[in-house]
Scaffold this motif. Structure first.
Motif, PDB file in Angstrom:
ATOM      1  N   PHE A  46      -7.642 -14.415 -28.975  1.00  0.00           N
ATOM      2  CA  PHE A  46      -6.894 -15.607 -28.541  1.00  0.00           C
ATOM      3  C   PHE A  46      -7.243 -16.826 -29.395  1.00  0.00           C
ATOM      4  O   PHE A  46      -6.365 -17.625 -29.734  1.00  0.00           O
ATOM      5  CB  PHE A  46      -7.158 -15.914 -27.065  1.00  0.00           C
ATOM      6  N   GLU A  47      -8.527 -16.987 -29.742  1.00  0.00           N
ATOM      7  CA  GLU A  47      -8.923 -18.107 -30.598  1.00  0.00           C
ATOM      8  C   GLU A  47      -8.279 -17.991 -31.974  1.00  0.00           C
ATOM      9  O   GLU A  47      -7.855 -18.989 -32.558  1.00  0.00           O
ATOM     10  CB  GLU A  47     -10.445 -18.164 -30.733  1.00  0.00           C
ATOM     11  N   GLY A  48      -8.228 -16.776 -32.500  1.00  0.00           N
ATOM     12  CA  GLY A  48      -7.589 -16.561 -33.800  1.00  0.00           C
ATOM     13  C   GLY A  48      -6.114 -16.877 -33.767  1.00  0.00           C
ATOM     14  O   GLY A  48      -5.583 -17.537 -34.676  1.00  0.00           O
ATOM     15  N   ILE A  49      -5.434 -16.432 -32.715  1.00  0.00           N
ATOM     16  CA  ILE A  49      -4.001 -16.716 -32.578  1.00  0.00           C
ATOM     17  C   ILE A  49      -3.773 -18.216 -32.440  1.00  0.00           C
ATOM     18  O   ILE A  49      -2.857 -18.776 -33.058  1.00  0.00           O
ATOM     19  CB  ILE A  49      -3.410 -15.942 -31.383  1.00  0.00           C
ATOM     20  N   THR A  71      -6.405 -21.918 -40.935  1.00  0.00           N
ATOM     21  CA  THR A  71      -5.794 -20.614 -41.173  1.00  0.00           C
ATOM     22  C   THR A  71      -6.847 -19.552 -41.476  1.00  0.00           C
ATOM     23  O   THR A  71      -6.816 -18.459 -40.906  1.00  0.00           O
ATOM     24  CB  THR A  71      -4.778 -20.700 -42.328  1.00  0.00           C
ATOM     25  N   THR A  72      -7.793 -19.850 -42.340  1.00  0.00           N
ATOM     26  CA  THR A  72      -8.830 -18.872 -42.692  1.00  0.00           C
ATOM     27  C   THR A  72      -9.682 -18.525 -41.475  1.00  0.00           C
ATOM     28  O   THR A  72      -9.944 -17.355 -41.205  1.00  0.00           O
ATOM     29  CB  THR A  72      -9.724 -19.417 -43.819  1.00  0.00           C
ATOM     30  N   TRP A  73     -10.114 -19.554 -40.716  1.00  0.00           N
ATOM     31  CA  TRP A  73     -10.898 -19.291 -39.514  1.00  0.00           C
ATOM     32  C   TRP A  73     -10.088 -18.501 -38.500  1.00  0.00           C
ATOM     33  O   TRP A  73     -10.638 -17.666 -37.778  1.00  0.00           O
ATOM     34  CB  TRP A  73     -11.394 -20.595 -38.895  1.00  0.00           C
ATOM     35  N   ILE A  79      -9.502 -10.931 -36.787  1.00  0.00           N
ATOM     36  CA  ILE A  79     -10.021  -9.642 -37.262  1.00  0.00           C
ATOM     37  C   ILE A  79     -11.336  -9.297 -36.565  1.00  0.00           C
ATOM     38  O   ILE A  79     -11.541  -8.163 -36.123  1.00  0.00           O
ATOM     39  CB  ILE A  79     -10.173  -9.663 -38.795  1.00  0.00           C
ATOM     40  N   LEU A  80     -12.233 -10.280 -36.453  1.00  0.00           N
ATOM     41  CA  LEU A  80     -13.501 -10.042 -35.771  1.00  0.00           C
ATOM     42  C   LEU A  80     -13.281  -9.705 -34.296  1.00  0.00           C
ATOM     43  O   LEU A  80     -13.956  -8.832 -33.742  1.00  0.00           O
ATOM     44  CB  LEU A  80     -14.402 -11.265 -35.912  1.00  0.00           C
ATOM     45  N   GLY A  81     -12.331 -10.379 -33.662  1.00  0.00           N
ATOM     46  CA  GLY A  81     -12.026 -10.092 -32.257  1.00  0.00           C
ATOM     47  C   GLY A  81     -11.527  -8.675 -32.051  1.00  0.00           C
ATOM     48  O   GLY A  81     -11.931  -7.987 -31.114  1.00  0.00           O
ATOM     49  N   ILE A  82     -10.651  -8.218 -32.939  1.00  0.00           N
ATOM     50  CA  ILE A  82     -10.153  -6.840 -32.837  1.00  0.00           C
ATOM     51  C   ILE A  82     -11.295  -5.859 -33.039  1.00  0.00           C
ATOM     52  O   ILE A  82     -11.424  -4.870 -32.300  1.00  0.00           O
ATOM     53  CB  ILE A  82      -9.009  -6.614 -33.846  1.00  0.00           C
ATOM     54  N   LEU A  83     -12.171  -6.123 -34.023  1.00  0.00           N
ATOM     55  CA  LEU A  83     -13.309  -5.249 -34.288  1.00  0.00           C
ATOM     56  C   LEU A  83     -14.248  -5.178 -33.082  1.00  0.00           C
ATOM     57  O   LEU A  83     -14.656  -4.087 -32.657  1.00  0.00           O
ATOM     58  CB  LEU A  83     -14.069  -5.728 -35.528  1.00  0.00           C
ATOM     59  N   VAL A  84     -14.590  -6.321 -32.513  1.00  0.00           N
ATOM     60  CA  VAL A  84     -15.502  -6.359 -31.366  1.00  0.00           C
ATOM     61  C   VAL A  84     -14.871  -5.677 -30.153  1.00  0.00           C
ATOM     62  O   VAL A  84     -15.545  -4.945 -29.415  1.00  0.00           O
ATOM     63  CB  VAL A  84     -15.920  -7.816 -31.056  1.00  0.00           C
ATOM     64  N   LEU A  85     -13.582  -5.861 -29.941  1.00  0.00           N
ATOM     65  CA  LEU A  85     -12.879  -5.200 -28.839  1.00  0.00           C
ATOM     66  C   LEU A  85     -12.920  -3.687 -28.995  1.00  0.00           C
ATOM     67  O   LEU A  85     -13.239  -2.954 -28.052  1.00  0.00           O
ATOM     68  CB  LEU A  85     -11.430  -5.693 -28.768  1.00  0.00           C
ATOM     69  N   VAL A  86     -12.641  -3.193 -30.188  1.00  0.00           N
ATOM     70  CA  VAL A  86     -12.650  -1.741 -30.439  1.00  0.00           C
ATOM     71  C   VAL A  86     -14.063  -1.177 -30.269  1.00  0.00           C
ATOM     72  O   VAL A  86     -14.245  -0.108 -29.687  1.00  0.00           O
ATOM     73  CB  VAL A  86     -12.083  -1.441 -31.849  1.00  0.00           C
ATOM     74  N   VAL A  87     -15.068  -1.895 -30.751  1.00  0.00           N
ATOM     75  CA  VAL A  87     -16.452  -1.438 -30.612  1.00  0.00           C
ATOM     76  C   VAL A  87     -16.857  -1.404 -29.133  1.00  0.00           C
ATOM     77  O   VAL A  87     -17.521  -0.465 -28.688  1.00  0.00           O
ATOM     78  CB  VAL A  87     -17.414  -2.319 -31.440  1.00  0.00           C
TER      79      VAL A  87
END
Length: 147
Positions: A46-49, A71-73, A79-87
């Protein structure tokens, strides 16, 4: 009432076998780590979006005006949120790679909070303690997957 030592338990009485009965603290810590990672991953997404949707921020500090392009942040958080969610989901499923990545990501979190210690000492110490507990739980728990 006294109990006789169980000869099948390595280390004698009061010790648990690592392959037999898992520690309830480690099992609960693993569940805590997985749920915490899933929730953190969702918040990071959500923060990324939000950063990608509204990527220009202007604020004023002590007479100076700063303008940042987020934009970079935003992409990093997404990407980090998706990775942490999958882990987190992988830890709940009991995968070895999920535990390994969970330990690695939590180790990085501990390092970042250590670097943040001079600025937010109380919160950093709490986050470091939680991180150490999570790493201990992920390293010692050998119970069955949650689902």
């Amino acid at each position: 009432m006294t109990t006789a030592p169980n000869p099948a338990t390595p280390g004698g009485p009061g010790r648990q076998a690592t392959s037999g009965n898992p520690s309830p603290w480690a099992a609960g810590g693993t569940m805590f780590a997985a749920v915490l990672m899933i929730i953190t991953g969702i918040f990071q997404i959500f923060e990324g979006i939000a950063a990608l949707a509204e990527d220009d921020v202007v604020f004023r500090v002590r007479g100076y005006t700063f303008q940042f392009d987020l934009t970079t942040w935003g992409w990093i958080h997404l990407i980090l949120g998706i990775l942490v969610l999958v882990v987190g989901i992988a830890i709940l499923k009991g995968t070895t790679w999920g535990r390994a990545l969970g330990i690695a990501l939590t180790g990085l979190m501990i390092i970042f909070h250590f670097l943040w210690l001079p600025y937010q000492p109380f919160w950093s110490l709490i986050a470091i303690a939680i991180g150490v507990f999570i790493i201990w739980a992920l390293c010692t728990d050998r119970s069955e997957p949650a689902f």
